[in-house]
Design a protein around this motif. Structure first.
Motif, PDB file in Angstrom:
ATOM      1  N   ASN A  98       0.824  -1.203   0.000  1.00  0.00           N
ATOM      2  CA  ASN A  98       0.000   0.000   0.000  1.00  0.00           C
ATOM      3  C   ASN A  98       0.865   1.263   0.000  1.00  0.00           C
ATOM      4  OD1 ASN A  98      -2.494   1.306  -0.129  1.00  0.00           O
ATOM      5  ND2 ASN A  98      -2.577   1.556   2.093  1.00  0.00           N
ATOM      6  N   ALA A  99       1.982   1.191  -0.715  1.00  0.00           N
ATOM      7  CA  ALA A  99       2.922   2.317  -0.790  1.00  0.00           C
ATOM      8  C   ALA A  99       3.959   2.023  -1.867  1.00  0.00           C
ATOM      9  CB  ALA A  99       3.638   2.510   0.543  1.00  0.00           C
ATOM     10  N   ARG A 100       4.675   3.055  -2.234  1.00  0.00           N
ATOM     11  CA  ARG A 100       5.868   2.848  -3.054  1.00  0.00           C
ATOM     12  C   ARG A 100       6.999   2.509  -2.075  1.00  0.00           C
ATOM     13  NH1 ARG A 100       7.793   7.412  -6.667  1.00  0.00           N
ATOM     14  NH2 ARG A 100       8.046   8.363  -4.622  1.00  0.00           N
ATOM     15  N   PRO A 101       7.769   1.462  -2.326  1.00  0.00           N
ATOM     16  CA  PRO A 101       8.859   1.127  -1.415  1.00  0.00           C
ATOM     17  C   PRO A 101       9.794   2.312  -1.147  1.00  0.00           C
ATOM     18  CG  PRO A 101       8.465  -0.696  -2.883  1.00  0.00           C
ATOM     19  CD  PRO A 101       7.601   0.441  -3.359  1.00  0.00           C
ATOM     20  N   VAL A 102      10.058   3.124  -2.160  1.00  0.00           N
ATOM     21  CA  VAL A 102      10.936   4.286  -1.974  1.00  0.00           C
ATOM     22  C   VAL A 102      10.380   5.246  -0.923  1.00  0.00           C
ATOM     23  CG1 VAL A 102       9.954   5.690  -3.846  1.00  0.00           C
ATOM     24  CG2 VAL A 102      12.352   6.007  -3.175  1.00  0.00           C
ATOM     25  N   ASP A 103       9.081   5.299  -0.779  1.00  0.00           N
ATOM     26  CA  ASP A 103       8.472   6.145   0.254  1.00  0.00           C
ATOM     27  C   ASP A 103       8.498   5.446   1.612  1.00  0.00           C
ATOM     28  OD1 ASP A 103       7.879   8.114  -1.673  1.00  0.00           O
ATOM     29  OD2 ASP A 103       5.955   7.165  -2.144  1.00  0.00           O
ATOM     30  N   ALA A 104       8.229   4.151   1.605  1.00  0.00           N
ATOM     31  CA  ALA A 104       8.164   3.398   2.862  1.00  0.00           C
ATOM     32  C   ALA A 104       9.506   3.365   3.585  1.00  0.00           C
ATOM     33  CB  ALA A 104       7.678   1.973   2.601  1.00  0.00           C
ATOM     34  N   VAL A 105      10.607   3.318   2.853  1.00  0.00           N
ATOM     35  CA  VAL A 105      11.926   3.170   3.486  1.00  0.00           C
ATOM     36  C   VAL A 105      12.446   4.450   4.119  1.00  0.00           C
ATOM     37  CG1 VAL A 105      12.611   1.240   2.011  1.00  0.00           C
ATOM     38  CG2 VAL A 105      13.254   3.574   1.356  1.00  0.00           C
ATOM     39  N   GLN A 106      11.673   5.498   4.100  1.00  0.00           N
ATOM     40  CA  GLN A 106      12.138   6.764   4.666  1.00  0.00           C
ATOM     41  C   GLN A 106      11.968   6.827   6.178  1.00  0.00           C
ATOM     42  OE1 GLN A 106      10.823  10.117   2.248  1.00  0.00           O
ATOM     43  NE2 GLN A 106      11.049   8.858   0.428  1.00  0.00           N
ATOM     44  N   SER A 107      11.674   5.677   6.781  1.00  0.00           N
ATOM     45  CA  SER A 107      11.645   5.557   8.246  1.00  0.00           C
ATOM     46  C   SER A 107      12.202   4.180   8.597  1.00  0.00           C
ATOM     47  CB  SER A 107      10.218   5.694   8.783  1.00  0.00           C
ATOM     48  OG  SER A 107       9.448   4.560   8.426  1.00  0.00           O
ATOM     49  N   VAL A 108      12.731   4.048   9.797  1.00  0.00           N
ATOM     50  CA  VAL A 108      13.276   2.748  10.213  1.00  0.00           C
ATOM     51  C   VAL A 108      12.181   1.679  10.242  1.00  0.00           C
ATOM     52  CG1 VAL A 108      14.439   1.488  12.071  1.00  0.00           C
ATOM     53  CG2 VAL A 108      15.270   3.748  11.397  1.00  0.00           C
ATOM     54  N   PRO A 109      10.969   1.972  10.778  1.00  0.00           N
ATOM     55  CA  PRO A 109       9.921   0.942  10.714  1.00  0.00           C
ATOM     56  C   PRO A 109       9.569   0.558   9.267  1.00  0.00           C
ATOM     57  CG  PRO A 109       9.327   2.629  12.316  1.00  0.00           C
ATOM     58  CD  PRO A 109      10.537   3.132  11.581  1.00  0.00           C
ATOM     59  N   GLY A 110       9.562   1.540   8.376  1.00  0.00           N
ATOM     60  CA  GLY A 110       9.288   1.251   6.969  1.00  0.00           C
ATOM     61  C   GLY A 110      10.378   0.398   6.345  1.00  0.00           C
ATOM     62  N   LEU A 111      11.627   0.683   6.685  1.00  0.00           N
ATOM     63  CA  LEU A 111      12.735  -0.152   6.207  1.00  0.00           C
ATOM     64  C   LEU A 111      12.539  -1.590   6.681  1.00  0.00           C
ATOM     65  CD1 LEU A 111      15.733   2.247   6.783  1.00  0.00           C
ATOM     66  CD2 LEU A 111      15.260   1.057   4.644  1.00  0.00           C
ATOM     67  N   GLY A 112      12.190  -1.741   7.954  1.00  0.00           N
ATOM     68  CA  GLY A 112      11.952  -3.078   8.497  1.00  0.00           C
ATOM     69  C   GLY A 112      10.824  -3.796   7.784  1.00  0.00           C
TER      70      GLY A 112
END
Length: 123
Positions: A98-112
């Motif tokens: 439910n996101a672009r990975p490039v947007d999700a990785v901009q936080s540590v929880p998103g990276l995880g």
């Protein structure tokens, strides 16, 4: 001596930062976004790429840097080394996330979250 910098740790920090910069280049991530991923000012990204960023300013960025490198490694494995496919996936909307990975990785929880997703996909 307590409190003195450890050259091995400093070297590891520099290596982690450089690896993150290379992963960003291969995934077609801008300096601005790499700065957001690492939690560092965009102006530091060229220094990171050159291996000249001050270690004391980049130490806190090691965890997101290593998670980002892991994202790249997993994705590279899944796409069989096809950098164009990896960059396309990374920069495109993903319905499962439910996101672009490039947007999700901009936080540590998103990276995880992205690491977990890719580990499941790789298995």
């Amino acid at each position: 001596m307590p409190g003195s910098p450890d050259p091995l740790v400093d070297s590891d920090v520099a290596i982690g930062m450089k690896a993150a910069a290379r992963a960003a280049e291969r995934l077609q991530v801008s300096d601005h976004v790499l700065g957001l991923i690492l939690g560092l000012p965009e102006a530091m990204v060229p220094q990171i790429k050159d291996g000249a960023a001050p270690v004391d300013l980049t130490r806190h960025a090691v965890v997101p840097a290593l998670l980002f490198v892991r994202v790249y490694q997993l994705l590279n494995t899944i796409v069989g080394g096809n950098e164009a496919a990896a960059a396309s996936w990374f920069n495109s909307y993903n319905t499962a996330l439910n996101a672009r990975p490039v947007d999700a990785v901009q936080s540590v929880p998103g990276l995880g979250q992205i690491v977990e997703y890719l580990e499941v996909r790789r298995a």
